[in-house]
Design a protein around this motif. Sequence first.
Motif, PDB file in Angstrom:
ATOM      1  N   ILE A 156       0.658  -1.233  -0.056  1.00  0.00           N
ATOM      2  CA  ILE A 156       0.221  -0.186  -0.026  1.00  0.00           C
ATOM      3  C   ILE A 156       1.111   1.082   0.112  1.00  0.00           C
ATOM      4  CG2 ILE A 156      -1.922   0.946   1.664  1.00  0.00           C
ATOM      5  CD1 ILE A 156      -2.603  -1.447   2.432  1.00  0.00           C
ATOM      6  N   LYS A 157       1.965   1.267   0.658  1.00  0.00           N
ATOM      7  CA  LYS A 157       2.663   2.169   0.682  1.00  0.00           C
ATOM      8  C   LYS A 157       3.705   2.770  -0.199  1.00  0.00           C
ATOM      9  CE  LYS A 157       3.891   2.613   5.997  1.00  0.00           C
ATOM     10  NZ  LYS A 157       4.614   2.038   6.779  1.00  0.00           N
ATOM     11  N   GLN A 158       3.968   1.552  -1.127  1.00  0.00           N
ATOM     12  CA  GLN A 158       4.584   1.586  -2.617  1.00  0.00           C
ATOM     13  C   GLN A 158       3.778   2.160  -3.823  1.00  0.00           C
ATOM     14  OE1 GLN A 158       8.198   2.015  -2.433  1.00  0.00           O
ATOM     15  NE2 GLN A 158       8.648   1.666  -0.270  1.00  0.00           N
ATOM     16  N   SER A 159       3.068   1.606  -3.216  1.00  0.00           N
ATOM     17  CA  SER A 159       1.851   1.739  -4.864  1.00  0.00           C
ATOM     18  C   SER A 159       1.848   3.164  -5.644  1.00  0.00           C
ATOM     19  CB  SER A 159       0.359   1.168  -4.601  1.00  0.00           C
ATOM     20  OG  SER A 159      -0.441   2.481  -3.267  1.00  0.00           O
ATOM     21  N   GLU A 160       2.164   3.864  -4.601  1.00  0.00           N
ATOM     22  CA  GLU A 160       2.030   5.480  -5.548  1.00  0.00           C
ATOM     23  C   GLU A 160       2.993   6.373  -5.596  1.00  0.00           C
ATOM     24  OE1 GLU A 160      -2.029   6.719  -4.010  1.00  0.00           O
ATOM     25  OE2 GLU A 160      -3.263   6.011  -5.456  1.00  0.00           O
ATOM     26  N   ILE A 161       4.044   6.109  -4.973  1.00  0.00           N
ATOM     27  CA  ILE A 161       5.874   6.552  -4.497  1.00  0.00           C
ATOM     28  C   ILE A 161       5.594   6.896  -6.299  1.00  0.00           C
ATOM     29  CG2 ILE A 161       8.187   6.906  -4.443  1.00  0.00           C
ATOM     30  CD1 ILE A 161       7.138   4.160  -2.093  1.00  0.00           C
ATOM     31  N   VAL A 162       5.665   8.372  -6.177  1.00  0.00           N
ATOM     32  CA  VAL A 162       6.393   8.708  -7.740  1.00  0.00           C
ATOM     33  C   VAL A 162       7.422   9.373  -6.860  1.00  0.00           C
ATOM     34  CG1 VAL A 162       4.228   9.007  -8.770  1.00  0.00           C
ATOM     35  CG2 VAL A 162       4.982  10.696  -7.140  1.00  0.00           C
ATOM     36  N   ALA A 163       9.457  10.199  -8.404  1.00  0.00           N
ATOM     37  CA  ALA A 163       9.925  10.749  -7.679  1.00  0.00           C
ATOM     38  C   ALA A 163      10.036  11.382  -8.851  1.00  0.00           C
ATOM     39  CB  ALA A 163      11.156   9.899  -8.595  1.00  0.00           C
ATOM     40  N   ALA A 164      10.501  12.926  -8.427  1.00  0.00           N
ATOM     41  CA  ALA A 164      10.937  14.139  -9.465  1.00  0.00           C
ATOM     42  C   ALA A 164      11.381  13.149 -10.359  1.00  0.00           C
ATOM     43  CB  ALA A 164      11.132  15.275  -8.678  1.00  0.00           C
ATOM     44  N   MET A 504       2.371  19.418   0.414  1.00  0.00           N
ATOM     45  CA  MET A 504       3.369  19.031  -0.325  1.00  0.00           C
ATOM     46  C   MET A 504       4.131  17.972   0.231  1.00  0.00           C
ATOM     47  SD  MET A 504       5.200  21.626  -2.688  1.00  0.00           S
ATOM     48  CE  MET A 504       5.001  22.096  -4.210  1.00  0.00           C
ATOM     49  N   ASP A 505       4.995  17.176  -0.393  1.00  0.00           N
ATOM     50  CA  ASP A 505       5.965  16.886  -0.512  1.00  0.00           C
ATOM     51  C   ASP A 505       7.376  17.074  -1.264  1.00  0.00           C
ATOM     52  OD1 ASP A 505       7.648  14.368  -0.247  1.00  0.00           O
ATOM     53  OD2 ASP A 505       7.031  13.393  -1.721  1.00  0.00           O
ATOM     54  N   THR A 506       8.158  17.969  -0.507  1.00  0.00           N
ATOM     55  CA  THR A 506       9.181  18.288  -1.123  1.00  0.00           C
ATOM     56  C   THR A 506      10.169  17.406  -2.177  1.00  0.00           C
ATOM     57  OG1 THR A 506      10.335  17.936   1.291  1.00  0.00           O
ATOM     58  CG2 THR A 506       9.057  19.869   1.324  1.00  0.00           C
ATOM     59  N   GLU A 507      10.072  16.368  -1.817  1.00  0.00           N
ATOM     60  CA  GLU A 507      11.244  15.731  -2.674  1.00  0.00           C
ATOM     61  C   GLU A 507      10.733  15.011  -3.813  1.00  0.00           C
ATOM     62  OE1 GLU A 507      12.103  12.031  -0.733  1.00  0.00           O
ATOM     63  OE2 GLU A 507      13.161  12.430   1.286  1.00  0.00           O
ATOM     64  N   SER A 508       8.540  14.350  -3.750  1.00  0.00           N
ATOM     65  CA  SER A 508       8.060  14.638  -5.096  1.00  0.00           C
ATOM     66  C   SER A 508       7.564  15.738  -6.265  1.00  0.00           C
ATOM     67  CB  SER A 508       6.857  13.510  -5.090  1.00  0.00           C
ATOM     68  OG  SER A 508       6.177  13.390  -4.608  1.00  0.00           O
ATOM     69  N   GLY A 509       7.948  17.404  -5.192  1.00  0.00           N
ATOM     70  CA  GLY A 509       6.613  18.400  -5.229  1.00  0.00           C
ATOM     71  C   GLY A 509       5.239  17.470  -5.882  1.00  0.00           C
ATOM     72  N   MET A 510       5.197  16.385  -5.294  1.00  0.00           N
ATOM     73  CA  MET A 510       2.920  16.303  -5.425  1.00  0.00           C
ATOM     74  C   MET A 510       3.372  16.538  -4.093  1.00  0.00           C
ATOM     75  SD  MET A 510       3.058  15.757  -8.672  1.00  0.00           S
ATOM     76  CE  MET A 510       1.690  14.661  -8.777  1.00  0.00           C
ATOM     77  N   PHE A 511       1.373  16.521  -4.131  1.00  0.00           N
ATOM     78  CA  PHE A 511       0.408  16.213  -2.467  1.00  0.00           C
ATOM     79  C   PHE A 511       0.313  15.337  -2.210  1.00  0.00           C
ATOM     80  CE2 PHE A 511       1.161  20.771  -4.836  1.00  0.00           C
ATOM     81  CZ  PHE A 511       1.000  21.393  -4.199  1.00  0.00           C
ATOM     82  N   TYR A 512       0.310  15.416  -0.998  1.00  0.00           N
ATOM     83  CA  TYR A 512       0.009  14.070  -0.468  1.00  0.00           C
ATOM     84  C   TYR A 512      -1.272  14.520  -0.125  1.00  0.00           C
ATOM     85  CZ  TYR A 512       4.276  12.521   1.349  1.00  0.00           C
ATOM     86  OH  TYR A 512       5.179  11.679   1.218  1.00  0.00           O
ATOM     87  N   PHE A 513      -2.640  13.312  -0.032  1.00  0.00           N
ATOM     88  CA  PHE A 513      -4.282  13.526   0.353  1.00  0.00           C
ATOM     89  C   PHE A 513      -4.232  13.919   1.615  1.00  0.00           C
ATOM     90  CE2 PHE A 513      -8.489  12.110   0.058  1.00  0.00           C
ATOM     91  CZ  PHE A 513      -8.848  12.597  -0.860  1.00  0.00           C
ATOM     92  N   THR A 514      -3.676  14.143   2.498  1.00  0.00           N
ATOM     93  CA  THR A 514      -4.056  14.252   3.845  1.00  0.00           C
ATOM     94  C   THR A 514      -2.723  15.030   4.355  1.00  0.00           C
ATOM     95  OG1 THR A 514      -2.324  12.280   5.026  1.00  0.00           O
ATOM     96  CG2 THR A 514      -4.929  11.891   5.014  1.00  0.00           C
TER      97      THR A 514
END
Length: 662
Positions: A156-164, A504-514
């Motif tokens: 579950i934790k790995q399913s939506e990990i993205v990298a910049a 915001m997740d500073t590593e990927s530049g995307m946003f968490y849902f919570t």
Amino acid sequence: MNHLKNQTSPYLLQHVNNPVDWYPWGQEALIKAKNENKLLLISIGYSACHWCHVMEHESFEDESVAAIMNEHFVCIKVDREERPDIDQIYMNAVQLMTGSGGWPLNCIALPDQRPVYGGTYFKKEDWKKLLLNLANFYKTRREEALEYAQKLTEGIKQSEIVAAPINQNQIVKADIKDIYEPWKPYFDFGQGGHARAPKFPLPNNFQFLLRYAFHTKDESANAIVRLTLDKMAWGGIYDQLGGGFSRYSVDGDWHVPHFEKMLYDNAQLVSLYSDAYQYCKSDLYKQIVYETLEFVDRELTHHNGGFFSALDADSEGVEGKFYCWTKAELRMILGEDEHLFSLYYNVLEHGNWEETNILMRRWDETELANKLGLDVSELRRIIHLCKRKLMIQRDMRIRPGLDDKILSSWNGLMMKAYVDAYRVFNEDTFLEAAIKNADFILTKMKNEAGLFRNYKEGNATINGFLDDYAFVIEGLIALYQATFDIKWLNEAKSLVDYSIHNFMDTESGMFYFTSKNDKELIARKMELMDNVIPASNSTMALSIRKLGMYLDDKNLESIALNMLHTIKDKIKTYGSAYSNWAILLQNEAEGWVEIAITGVDWKNKRTELDEYFIPNAILLGGEIENLPLLVGKSGKSTAIFVCKNKTCQLPMSEIKDALELL
């Protein structure tokens, strides 16, 4: 009553008298599970869900089933619309375990919330057997359960990990064609939509395809958009009497709907049909917009300006009963006009669905009028009269249940829908509804700590999630473009700043849902893929990009483009699941256009401009130089500036001259 008695969610309150000792999600239930070392039974649904009602009646109202649940589990009921963060995690778990998902969603988890088993609807005897087996499994093979839960949670934790992205390659028009061409074989060029059943409207898919057809002049894209919108408008998925769309069609012909009506579907479809009217001026699309907004105003609008969430699929315990008619009923109500009405709406003596009739069109009006020897105007007059008579009768029926909670995210979608309809049809009441809704959200569902998710009976209790921010921001930016009132952009900027700081997740530049301020669940998810509702991240990227252009804020523009490049390679692999990202990609490929209209007559000129479909444009203007791009452009005479990349052409006084530049 169980522990749900103090909840405000209509879905949770539906279960308040179950013999199951339900708890709402919260510390009381979670601590109880740990103290008693019991498995959690997390059951997730929503008030308009037909199969949720079925499972409740078969299992959760049954004393023998409840006895098993209460003895071996701590049972938690979750409204997925109030707590999409919880739903995301356990839906992900069930999809990893079974390959599919849906609602009701039933997941068994360890006392520490890590899932060990799950599924959707279960028949009563299967459910009882499953529960006893799981309770025994946890008692006798605990280490095995712990090991499996650990692996599943990691998944579950790995399913939506993205990298910049390492490189940000130039975006070109060929990128857009690379999205559409692999997607094209999956469309149904006979009935519209995707070539499968059930059929969901998926409005954002067709927003992208509409723009693709406009920019590329691709006839197949034009055909599938027009065909889909026509077929949905004629189909049983659309309420032919009262307006508004059901959630989906169970078949491939848009005939038999799953009768629940959701605010989010109708909001997006109003926007889509408004855009489509602007694109091709189909009177049918205008009719759909007006009728759907009449439905929303009549049945889903609170007097304070908020919008309710949904209407149930069932009435009197029967799915669709409120909406269907027998031919005998129609004869009694319509008299001699019944024959024409039945031809128009495909009504059969023995029913076109389960011995009753779902109203749907098969005939073009001109074709049917010629067949009957009538003028089209006379045909329309008779049909209109019949519809009024039937609505009077239908209003006497027992109505489907109303989910009267107000959600920020879905209200943001509906706010934008009213704005979109206003700009296309210049109907002042549409703009008034949008402004009233914006004022309601900003005064009743927002405080110094940010947005709330929900509102009911004067109470807002749940912190907003990313989709709440994304869709409210999007609606506020749309309001600015309709009014040129800078306060809406300022409110949008305030919410964007809050989102960057808290999501915001500073590593990927995307946003968490919570938000980082929320209590942690077993995973912190990102919503990246567009579905029946666009992903909160794609919507944020689009809005941040627009806001960056309005404010000449390079940092905001950089955030949005970084998000797009992070997802860019995924879009062409699955266009349907990244269609909102594809809209942003297409705007970048075609080039954004900034159109400034200044001077005292700006409103009339903007109204004139809005007769034309210009999907890659942002509008700004008014009589005050309150944005960087407006500096030096104000004056008593009205002027129109067409700008690209912050460079503006000489001012013009007529829209037709601006259109030539475009």
